[in-house]
Write a protein that holds these residues in place. Sequence first.
Motif, PDB file in Angstrom:
ATOM      1  N   SER A 268     -15.768  -6.292  -6.231  1.00 53.76           N
ATOM      2  CA  SER A 268     -17.079  -6.032  -5.616  1.00 53.76           C
ATOM      3  C   SER A 268     -18.227  -6.265  -6.604  1.00 53.76           C
ATOM      4  N   ALA A 407      -1.424  -1.210   7.207  1.00 59.99           N
ATOM      5  CA  ALA A 407      -2.869  -1.169   6.955  1.00 59.99           C
ATOM      6  C   ALA A 407      -3.059  -0.565   5.562  1.00 59.99           C
ATOM      7  N   ALA A 409      -0.659   0.774   3.897  1.00 59.97           N
ATOM      8  CA  ALA A 409       0.519   0.308   3.155  1.00 59.97           C
ATOM      9  C   ALA A 409       0.303  -1.107   2.610  1.00 59.97           C
ATOM     10  N   ASP A 411      -3.012  -2.535   2.037  1.00 61.64           N
ATOM     11  CA  ASP A 411      -4.176  -2.611   1.152  1.00 61.64           C
ATOM     12  C   ASP A 411      -3.917  -1.953  -0.203  1.00 61.64           C
TER      13      ASP A 411
HETATM   14  O1  OXT Z   1     -14.278  -3.650  -6.440  1.00 61.30           O
HETATM   15  P1  OXT Z   1     -14.040  -2.404  -5.644  1.00 61.30           P
HETATM   16  O2  OXT Z   1     -14.590  -1.186  -6.288  1.00 61.30           O
HETATM   17  O3  OXT Z   1     -14.426  -2.575  -4.199  1.00 61.30           O
HETATM   18  O4  OXT Z   1     -12.468  -2.152  -5.618  1.00 61.30           O
HETATM   19  C1  OXT Z   1     -11.558  -3.117  -5.168  1.00 61.30           C
HETATM   20  C2  OXT Z   1     -10.919  -3.800  -6.361  1.00 61.30           C
HETATM   21  O5  OXT Z   1     -11.844  -4.091  -7.335  1.00 61.30           O
HETATM   22  C3  OXT Z   1      -9.902  -2.758  -6.747  1.00 61.30           C
HETATM   23  N1  OXT Z   1      -8.760  -3.314  -7.458  1.00 61.30           N
HETATM   24  C4  OXT Z   1      -8.235  -2.777  -8.550  1.00 61.30           C
HETATM   25  N2  OXT Z   1      -8.588  -1.703  -9.298  1.00 61.30           N
HETATM   26  C5  OXT Z   1      -7.863  -1.431 -10.398  1.00 61.30           C
HETATM   27  N3  OXT Z   1      -6.798  -2.166 -10.786  1.00 61.30           N
HETATM   28  C6  OXT Z   1      -6.418  -3.264 -10.090  1.00 61.30           C
HETATM   29  N4  OXT Z   1      -5.387  -3.983 -10.504  1.00 61.30           N
HETATM   30  C7  OXT Z   1      -7.153  -3.614  -8.924  1.00 61.30           C
HETATM   31  N5  OXT Z   1      -7.061  -4.607  -8.008  1.00 61.30           N
HETATM   32  C8  OXT Z   1      -8.055  -4.398  -7.113  1.00 61.30           C
HETATM   33  O6  OXT Z   1      -9.418  -2.212  -5.531  1.00 61.30           O
HETATM   34  C9  OXT Z   1     -10.388  -2.370  -4.519  1.00 61.30           C
HETATM   35  C10 OXT Z   1      -9.754  -3.141  -3.360  1.00 61.30           C
HETATM   36  O7  OXT Z   1      -9.452  -4.430  -3.793  1.00 61.30           O
HETATM   37  P2  OXT Z   1      -9.240  -5.603  -2.773  1.00 61.30           P
HETATM   38  O8  OXT Z   1      -8.179  -5.190  -1.833  1.00 61.30           O
HETATM   39  O9  OXT Z   1      -9.014  -6.852  -3.537  1.00 61.30           O
HETATM   40  O10 OXT Z   1     -10.671  -5.681  -2.125  1.00 61.30           O
HETATM   41  P3  OXT Z   1     -11.175  -5.476  -0.633  1.00 61.30           P
HETATM   42  O11 OXT Z   1     -12.598  -5.136  -0.720  1.00 61.30           O
HETATM   43  O12 OXT Z   1     -10.298  -4.584   0.165  1.00 61.30           O
HETATM   44  O13 OXT Z   1     -10.986  -6.959  -0.093  1.00 61.30           O
HETATM   45  C11 OXT Z   1     -11.421  -7.273   1.163  1.00 61.30           C
HETATM   46  C12 OXT Z   1     -10.310  -7.947   1.955  1.00 61.30           C
HETATM   47  C13 OXT Z   1     -10.809  -8.138   3.365  1.00 61.30           C
HETATM   48  C14 OXT Z   1     -10.009  -9.322   1.310  1.00 61.30           C
HETATM   49  C15 OXT Z   1      -9.060  -7.083   1.902  1.00 61.30           C
HETATM   50  O14 OXT Z   1      -9.343  -5.787   2.324  1.00 61.30           O
HETATM   51  C16 OXT Z   1      -7.912  -7.647   2.688  1.00 61.30           C
HETATM   52  O15 OXT Z   1      -7.260  -8.612   2.327  1.00 61.30           O
HETATM   53  N6  OXT Z   1      -7.613  -7.018   3.792  1.00 61.30           N
HETATM   54  C17 OXT Z   1      -6.583  -7.406   4.703  1.00 61.30           C
HETATM   55  C18 OXT Z   1      -6.606  -6.388   5.752  1.00 61.30           C
HETATM   56  C19 OXT Z   1      -5.606  -6.665   6.807  1.00 61.30           C
HETATM   57  O16 OXT Z   1      -5.263  -7.791   7.093  1.00 61.30           O
HETATM   58  N7  OXT Z   1      -5.099  -5.583   7.418  1.00 61.30           N
HETATM   59  C20 OXT Z   1      -4.071  -5.638   8.386  1.00 61.30           C
HETATM   60  C21 OXT Z   1      -4.614  -5.473   9.762  1.00 61.30           C
HETATM   61  S1  OXT Z   1      -5.170  -3.835  10.100  1.00 61.30           S
HETATM   62  C22 OXT Z   1      -4.877  -3.613  11.852  1.00 61.30           C
HETATM   63  O17 OXT Z   1      -5.178  -4.749  12.471  1.00 61.30           O
HETATM   64  C23 OXT Z   1      -3.500  -3.076  12.163  1.00 61.30           C
HETATM   65  N8  OXT Z   1      -2.849  -2.957  13.371  1.00 61.30           N
HETATM   66  C24 OXT Z   1      -3.289  -3.619  14.606  1.00 61.30           C
HETATM   67  C25 OXT Z   1      -2.324  -4.731  15.008  1.00 61.30           C
HETATM   68  C26 OXT Z   1      -2.117  -5.874  14.217  1.00 61.30           C
HETATM   69  N9  OXT Z   1      -2.719  -6.061  13.043  1.00 61.30           N
HETATM   70  N10 OXT Z   1      -1.231  -6.842  14.593  1.00 61.30           N
HETATM   71  C27 OXT Z   1      -0.606  -6.729  15.749  1.00 61.30           C
HETATM   72  C28 OXT Z   1       0.337  -7.822  16.169  1.00 61.30           C
HETATM   73  N11 OXT Z   1      -0.791  -5.675  16.557  1.00 61.30           N
HETATM   74  C29 OXT Z   1      -1.631  -4.684  16.195  1.00 61.30           C
HETATM   75  C30 OXT Z   1      -1.769  -2.121  13.344  1.00 61.30           C
HETATM   76  C31 OXT Z   1      -0.939  -1.722  14.524  1.00 61.30           C
HETATM   77  S2  OXT Z   1      -2.654  -2.325  10.943  1.00 61.30           S
HETATM   78  C32 OXT Z   1      -1.511  -1.678  12.055  1.00 61.30           C
HETATM   79  C33 OXT Z   1      -0.427  -0.743  11.611  1.00 61.30           C
HETATM   80  C34 OXT Z   1      -0.916   0.248  10.597  1.00 61.30           C
HETATM   81  O18 OXT Z   1      -0.025   1.321  10.468  1.00 61.30           O
HETATM   82  P4  OXT Z   1       1.150   1.289   9.428  1.00 61.30           P
HETATM   83  O19 OXT Z   1       1.985   2.481   9.639  1.00 61.30           O
HETATM   84  O20 OXT Z   1       1.866   0.009   9.443  1.00 61.30           O
HETATM   85  O21 OXT Z   1       0.383   1.358   8.051  1.00 61.30           O
HETATM   86  P5  OXT Z   1      -0.386   2.614   7.422  1.00 61.30           P
HETATM   87  O22 OXT Z   1      -1.842   2.320   7.455  1.00 61.30           O
HETATM   88  O23 OXT Z   1       0.135   2.690   6.028  1.00 61.30           O
HETATM   89  O24 OXT Z   1      -0.048   3.818   8.239  1.00 61.30           O
END
Ligand code: OXT
Length: 576
Positions: A268, A407, A409, A411
């Motif tokens: 960010s 989700a 799990a 991120d």
């Molecule tokens: O810079 P800041 O301060 O912002 O911090 C960032 C990094 O700098 C920092 N970072 C680190 N810090 C320290 N050390 C290290 N090494 C480090 N690395 C990074 O951490 C933060 C975050 O970094 P990131 O991730 O790089 O940055 P950011 O801002 O998050 O990036 C933005 C994105 C958009 C690039 C990123 O967030 C991304 O790639 N996101 C992908 C999101 C995505 O695709 N999500 C899945 C879909 S969600 C939803 O749709 C779900 N559904 C609906 C559904 C779907 N999808 N499909 C179908 C067929 N049907 C329905 C469902 C049903 S998810 C879901 C199930 C969810 O439940 P589960 O039980 O499976 O899962 P749980 O949630 O666990 O219960």
Amino acid sequence: MTNDTQTAEQTDGFHLVIDALKLNGISNIYGLPGIPITDLTRMLQAEGMRVISFRHEQNAGNAAAIAGFMTGKPGICLTVSAPGFLNGLTALANATTNCFPMILISGSSEREIVDLQQGDYEEMDQLAIAKPLCKAAFRVLNAEDIGVGIARAIRSAVSGRPGGVYLDLPAKLFGQAMDAAAGKASLIKVVDPAPRQIPAPDAIKRALDLLKSAKKPLILLGKGAAYAQADADIRLLVEKSGIPYLPMSMAKGLLPDTHEQSASAARSFVLPEADVVVLVGARLNWLLSHGKGKTWGGKGHKNAGGQKFIQIDISPTEADSNVAIDAPLVGDIGSCVAALLAGMGSNWAKPPAEWTSAVTERKNKNVAKMAETLAKDPSPMNYHSSLNVVRDIVKANPDAILVNEGANALDFTRSIVDMYKPRKRLDVGTWGVMGIGMGFAVAAAVESGQPVIAIEGDSAFGFSGMEVETICRYNLPVCIVIMNNNGVYRGDEVNVTGGKDPSPLVFVKGARYDMLMQAFGGVGVQANTTAELRKAMEEAIKSRRPTLINAIIDEGAGTESGRITSLNPTSAAKKK
Ligand code: OXT
Ligand code: ADP
Ligand code: MG
């Protein structure tokens, strides 16, 4: 052309399909048998190909798609007609969206009956339905055209921007007999299926001139860069230029995440601050906030909208899709990166130290903050404490392939678990689609022979969970860890009406996913603590036995939609 019994001098559609695939170096088929392809699956196996038979075609399709990503050859998914075809279609569309090369081959019913809509067995105009969802779609009606059909399918899948291809093979085709010598002569071994595309010298010069002018350059590596298999040159580009780089999710490990130039932990900070951004096989889609808005500075930021872009992509129409691209570089990534390296010469000036040290400072701060959180070991486990274990296991086994969906799990795994080698992280990709887990895990094990670690949300796992039987049947070295928080995003939500139905977002509490694995002879373990999780994962990697670990996660630890909460439309009623 007859349907007569095959003679010594004759061949048939079945064998021509098999021979055409083999001729083109395809050895693994992911599918599910039934009319009209049951015999084809038997014959493929008899002819020495590996047939991985799934419990649902969507998973076979996902396996084929990721095999394509991993190998650069089209992954093949084989299904029956109408419903089987439709089950495979989500994977085909997802492959196309993600630029993964795959071919969905589906048997289909009799053309004459389908076209007159006379109600054939599993009647459906599959070709018409597939067309808008893939890169190309073909149907073969005559045995002598099988060679051409398969050659066209292969070339379409892997040349230019890779993607999904549909190949329709009607039932009648398989039994068609023809002269064996003529059949052999009709097959095509595709020469140079993914030709290099050399960038124009003036485009290289434009890009380098822009890069030279940068005070705060940034390289953004996408999954196209991982797919291109130009690993050494990409690393050289990063290191020779001295530019901080940010890997998109599936580009993690292209250079080890622990590399000093990685800006992952300062995401960010670097996006809004950068002045020239080099996109290498990454689209400016929603995952990069379309190249504009708050993520990139937005109103009020001193650098608002100030970025200039160099975009390396094989698809010329990708440039300007969201914001202006100042220096488009059209060509295959290997050729483009090699040309950039050549143009940079031997005394390329590294970026100003104020920029690189500001990135490092920000990154170190975030890494230290993360280390503090990771050091905690609460009970029950949360995402950080459990993923700290996974982080250690992946560090100790850098060749293992990590599959990841969910989700929270997803991120948390992306930011906590460092990757060390290219193409080792496979996840939900461009659509954020749930259901890729077990298909990807099977193909990852089959294609690489390496151990696979699948980090799955409990909801995510449910989409393909029955394939644990497939994993056991083929005795694949897959270790599934279910981050079990009893629900979608969280497990503590209640039905606000007070009615007897549970909230739409929660599951049966205390579900024993580990017993599902035991049911098929695999290892099932329940892990309540980080010590139990660590022990079970270590044993799974060592034994290479199919293993499912039910990791109990605090059901209040997650957030809605993980890191993309802001994409949820908020209802007017909720706002009030
Ligand atoms: O810079 P800041 O301060 O912002 O911090 C960032 C990094 O700098 C920092 N970072 C680190 N810090 C320290 N050390 C290290 N090494 C480090 N690395 C990074 O951490 C933060 C975050 O970094 P990131 O991730 O790089 O940055 P950011 O801002 O998050 O990036 C933005 C994105 C958009 C690039 C990123 O967030 C991304 O790639 N996101 C992908 C999101 C995505 O695709 N999500 C899945 C879909 S969600 C939803 O749709 C779900 N559904 C609906 C559904 C779907 N999808 N499909 C179908 C067929 N049907 C329905 C469902 C049903 S998810 C879901 C199930 C969810 O439940 P589960 O039980 O499976 O899962 P749980 O949630 O666990 O219960
Ligand atoms: P990410 O999600 O990691 O940002 P995307 O899927 O959005 O990645 O982008 C991948 C891009 O890479 C696509 O635009 C695709 O055209 C491009 N691409 C894929 N393979 C190659 C290649 N061999 N050479 C050049 N570009 C490629
Ligand atoms: Mg969950």
